[in-house]
Scaffold this motif. Structure first.
Motif: not given
Length: 419
Positions: A333-355
């Motif tokens: 099931l791990d491959a189910v639902g894969a839809r590429g890099w999401t905008p939410e991940w980009t936002s989370e990455l920017l916040e993690l860099i700040s943290v």
């Protein structure tokens, strides 16, 4: 080198620090999902996996489920506290997909989990039972000799206690029940007598976050008998907690000082293959995408010897293409639902860099505090003093979960659970 000498001094060799296990005696082992597909960075993918599994039948459902000794599609179990999910056999009555819940995976990775007890080998219901708007969870990181980085994490989310390296640590809730902190009985009285009446459970947690050091046997904590040193450490610890909570509990979202803020300078690709740090430009290159400014301290930030940003990115790069994280069987099931890099991940990455940048900026203050605690002129509360006060040894009863049931919980096959 200085950080390594400090860590060695706090490893118990000097006998001045106390085991965290004696200060916060109730601890819980890390969660064990038993199957990787129940957790991931994208809640939409988790819902798609549920639907695929629920629609399958017989041997195909069993194959997708990935049975273990603890869980199969025919295992009835109690519902998780606070979760209205099915308790009958999944193969017979899967029910509707539960809303994925946010959890802390490891030290910094906020992911999602399907909160159905029938899917999780060891969900640690005692942690779900004490989670409320006041609770904070402290997590010990896996010990790796000579590795730099923080010894502990703190979160308002349910933590899974995963460690990317070394043996996974314990999870320690701040409260055993709403009116009872998870502190050794009598410890608050000793601290208030020595340091002032304003000492509260949250200030003890803040001190531990600022002063704890890793050791092979678990984190150790020096307790000062000097009110000025205590106040400085608590102030630092509160700042560490604020940054890690990322705006939760009424706090502010993490922001770099001086108006600096990481931005996306070039759009990230839908299926990025790698991540590279350009130290001269203070930039992250993710395929053709680019993010800057990224302080070097954020890129170099490690936990248990593993670079946080690389690990965080690797999990999402795998999820974007339906690859299985961390070496599990790729057929399922791990491959189910894969839809590429999401905008939410980009936002989370920017916040993690700040943290990470903010935590790196607080590191000199932590090192200065630990150096100060190592000086002979700073008195420490000793183990003997805690013994005389009756704080130590810790009663065996406070190492167990407290009975916190104010309501009935559904057990296997719809029966009511007893605690």
């Amino acid at each position: 080198m200085a950080a390594r000498r400090t860590a060695a001094a706090g490893s118990g060799e000097d006998g001045k620090s106390l085991p965290l296990d004696e200060l916060m005696p109730w601890s819980v082992r890390p969660l064990r999902t038993g199957r990787s597909w129940v957790m991931g960075p994208d809640p939409a993918a988790l819902r798609a996996r549920w639907e695929r599994l629920a629609a399958a039948e017989g041997t195909e459902q069993e194959r997708l489920f990935r049975p273990s000794r603890s869980r199969t599609p025919d295992t009835p179990v109690a519902a998780l506290p606070g979760r209205a999910t099915g308790t009958g056999r999944f193969a017979r009555e899967p029910g509707a997909c539960p809303d994925p819940v946010r959890i802390l995976h490891g030290a910094f990775d906020e992911q999602w989990l399907l909160p159905d007890h029938r899917l999780i080998d060891a969900a640690r219901p005692e942690l779900w039972r004490v989670g409320d708007e006041r609770q904070l969870f402290m997590v010990e990181h896996g010990y790796v000799p000579q590795a730099t980085g923080p010894a502990l994490s703190v979160t308002h989310l349910l933590p899974d206690g995963h460690s990317p390296a070394g043996r996974a640590g314990r999870i320690r809730p701040l409260y055993r029940r709403p009116d009872a902190p998870n502190l050794a009985p009598g410890l608050l009285d000793v601290l208030r007598a020595r340091l002032g009446p304003e000492v509260e459970p949250e200030s003890v947690l803040a001190w531990i976050m600022a002063a704890a050091l890793p050791s092979p046997s678990g984190c150790r904590v020096p307790l000062p008998a000097d009110a000025e040193v205590w106040a400085a450490g608590v102030e630092l610890g509160r700042e560490l907690v604020r940054v890690r909570l990322r705006g939760a509990r009424g706090g502010e979202r993490p922001r770099l000082p001086g108006g600096r803020r990481p931005y996306v300078r070039a759009a990230l690709p839908p299926r990025p293959a790698g991540i590279v740090y350009d130290a001269e430009a203070e930039a992250l290159a993710i395929g053709d995408g680019r993010i800057s400014p990224v302080p070097a301290g954020a890129w170099e930030f490690t936990v248990s010897g593993v670079r946080v940003l690389e690990l965080w990115f690797g999990r999402r790069a795998a999820a974007a293409v339906g690859a299985v994280p961390e070496g599990a069987d790729a057929d399922g099931l791990d491959a189910v639902g894969a839809r590429g890099w999401t905008p939410e991940w980009t936002s989370e990455l920017l916040e993690l860099i700040s943290v990470l940048a903010l935590l790196d900026g607080l590191r000199p203050r932590q090192e200065a505090l630990r150096a100060r605690l190592g000086r002979a002129e700073v008195p420490l509360i000793s183990r003997d003093e805690l013994r005389v006060a009756g704080v130590l040894p810790v009663p065996a009863s406070v190492r167990l979960p407290a009975s916190v049931l104010g309501h009935q919980e559904e057990g296997p096959e719809g029966q009511f659970a007893l605690l």
